[in-house]
Design a protein around this motif. Structure first.
Motif, PDB file in Angstrom:
ATOM      1  N   ALA A 130       0.962  -1.217   0.010  1.00 15.39           N
ATOM      2  CA  ALA A 130       0.202   0.084  -0.020  1.00 15.39           C
ATOM      3  C   ALA A 130       0.690   1.215   0.034  1.00 15.39           C
ATOM      4  O   ALA A 130       0.292   2.298  -0.126  1.00 15.39           O
ATOM      5  CB  ALA A 130      -0.980   0.011   1.110  1.00 15.39           C
ATOM      6  N   GLY A 131       2.286   1.082  -0.222  1.00 11.99           N
ATOM      7  CA  GLY A 131       2.998   2.268   0.073  1.00 11.99           C
ATOM      8  C   GLY A 131       4.458   1.763   0.481  1.00 11.99           C
ATOM      9  O   GLY A 131       4.558   0.531   0.981  1.00 11.99           O
ATOM     10  N   SER A 132       5.416   2.739   0.731  1.00 17.21           N
ATOM     11  CA  SER A 132       6.802   2.373   1.290  1.00 17.21           C
ATOM     12  C   SER A 132       7.340   3.654   1.852  1.00 17.21           C
ATOM     13  O   SER A 132       6.710   4.813   1.678  1.00 17.21           O
ATOM     14  CB  SER A 132       7.666   1.900   0.177  1.00 17.21           C
ATOM     15  OG  SER A 132       7.689   3.044  -0.774  1.00 17.21           O
ATOM     16  N   TRP A 133       8.226   3.530   2.896  1.00 21.64           N
ATOM     17  CA  TRP A 133       8.929   4.445   3.576  1.00 21.64           C
ATOM     18  C   TRP A 133      10.264   4.276   3.481  1.00 21.64           C
ATOM     19  O   TRP A 133      10.752   3.086   3.757  1.00 21.64           O
ATOM     20  CB  TRP A 133       8.155   4.899   4.741  1.00 21.64           C
ATOM     21  CG  TRP A 133       8.690   5.893   5.645  1.00 21.64           C
ATOM     22  CD1 TRP A 133       8.270   7.196   5.769  1.00 21.64           C
ATOM     23  CD2 TRP A 133       9.947   5.568   6.619  1.00 21.64           C
ATOM     24  NE1 TRP A 133       9.285   7.909   6.393  1.00 21.64           N
ATOM     25  CE2 TRP A 133      10.062   7.030   7.180  1.00 21.64           C
ATOM     26  CE3 TRP A 133      10.941   4.783   6.886  1.00 21.64           C
ATOM     27  CZ2 TRP A 133      11.194   7.416   8.097  1.00 21.64           C
ATOM     28  CZ3 TRP A 133      11.735   5.048   7.922  1.00 21.64           C
ATOM     29  CH2 TRP A 133      11.971   6.399   8.646  1.00 21.64           C
ATOM     30  N   HIS A 134      11.102   5.200   3.691  1.00 19.07           N
ATOM     31  CA  HIS A 134      12.509   5.099   3.863  1.00 19.07           C
ATOM     32  C   HIS A 134      12.961   6.282   4.864  1.00 19.07           C
ATOM     33  O   HIS A 134      12.420   7.472   4.829  1.00 19.07           O
ATOM     34  CB  HIS A 134      13.316   4.960   2.704  1.00 19.07           C
ATOM     35  CG  HIS A 134      13.391   6.305   1.881  1.00 19.07           C
ATOM     36  ND1 HIS A 134      12.246   6.597   1.264  1.00 19.07           N
ATOM     37  CD2 HIS A 134      14.453   7.172   1.852  1.00 19.07           C
ATOM     38  CE1 HIS A 134      12.930   7.927   0.392  1.00 19.07           C
ATOM     39  NE2 HIS A 134      14.064   8.020   1.000  1.00 19.07           N
ATOM     40  N   GLY A 135      14.033   6.018   5.373  1.00 19.96           N
ATOM     41  CA  GLY A 135      14.759   7.011   6.283  1.00 19.96           C
ATOM     42  C   GLY A 135      16.201   6.851   6.580  1.00 19.96           C
ATOM     43  O   GLY A 135      16.641   5.803   6.576  1.00 19.96           O
ATOM     44  N   ARG A 136      16.893   7.997   6.529  1.00 19.44           N
ATOM     45  CA  ARG A 136      18.406   7.833   6.798  1.00 19.44           C
ATOM     46  C   ARG A 136      18.764   8.474   8.144  1.00 19.44           C
ATOM     47  O   ARG A 136      18.381   9.715   8.464  1.00 19.44           O
ATOM     48  CB  ARG A 136      19.159   8.523   5.665  1.00 19.44           C
ATOM     49  CG  ARG A 136      19.021   7.687   4.438  1.00 19.44           C
ATOM     50  CD  ARG A 136      20.077   7.823   3.373  1.00 19.44           C
ATOM     51  NE  ARG A 136      19.933   6.798   2.153  1.00 19.44           N
ATOM     52  CZ  ARG A 136      19.849   7.074   1.183  1.00 19.44           C
ATOM     53  NH1 ARG A 136      19.932   8.286   0.787  1.00 19.44           N
ATOM     54  NH2 ARG A 136      19.719   6.319   0.298  1.00 19.44           N
TER      55      ARG A 136
END
Length: 165
Positions: A130-136
């Motif tokens: 249903a979607g995605s996310w990323h973080g650094r």
């Protein structure tokens, strides 16, 4: 001549069924042999329409990159996880906890957090995500092998194993 045609047609049909059956068997074996990657951690969205799954937590040099995908639980829903990232949100709602140390998202040269500026997920019938996310984030020391992730709109994701590259 008719018996010969009947025999030839029967042989051809048998060959087609054999080939078709073989291809279904090969396809089924290929699908069952493809391993499904288990998520490193899971948590529900606040609205309950999807499950957040950590699919990657990679430490490379001094950066830890965490990636999520959202698995639909309820079809036909749109859920706003967050609309924007205010200064207060940045300082209090987007972080990795490594041991007892809190690591905030890294920012670019314009002080913009290195993540999605907003997050909306949409669940549909038959869709795997249903979607995605990323973080650094700043990478924790090498002796830290697990972290917890906090972002707004999702349960805290605990015991995320880090992979070093």
């Amino acid at each position: 001549m008719a018996p010969f045609r009947t025999a030839a047609a029967a042989c051809a049909l048998g060959l087609i069924l054999t080939i078709t059956g073989f291809s279904h068997t090969a396809s089924a074996q290929t699908q069952s042999e493809t391993p499904t990657v288990a998520p490193l951690a899971v948590g529900l969205t606040d609205g309950g329409s999807a499950e957040a799954q950590v699919i990657e937590a990679v430490r490379h040099a001094d950066i830890l990159t965490i990636k999520l995908r959202f698995k639909p639980l309820v079809a036909g829903k749109v859920e706003r996880i967050y609309d924007s990232i205010s200064k207060s949100d940045y300082e209090n709602s987007f972080y990795v906890l490594a041991g007892s140390k809190k690591h905030l998202l890294l920012t670019d040269s314009n002080d913009k957090p290195l993540t999605n500026p907003y997050l909306v997920i949409k669940t549909t019938n038959g869709s795997a995500t249903a979607g995605s996310w990323h973080g650094r984030f700043p990478a924790p020391p090498k002796d830290v092998t697990e972290v917890s992730l906090t972002i707004p709109g999702i349960e805290t994701l605990d015991a995320i194993k880090i992979t070093d590259r």
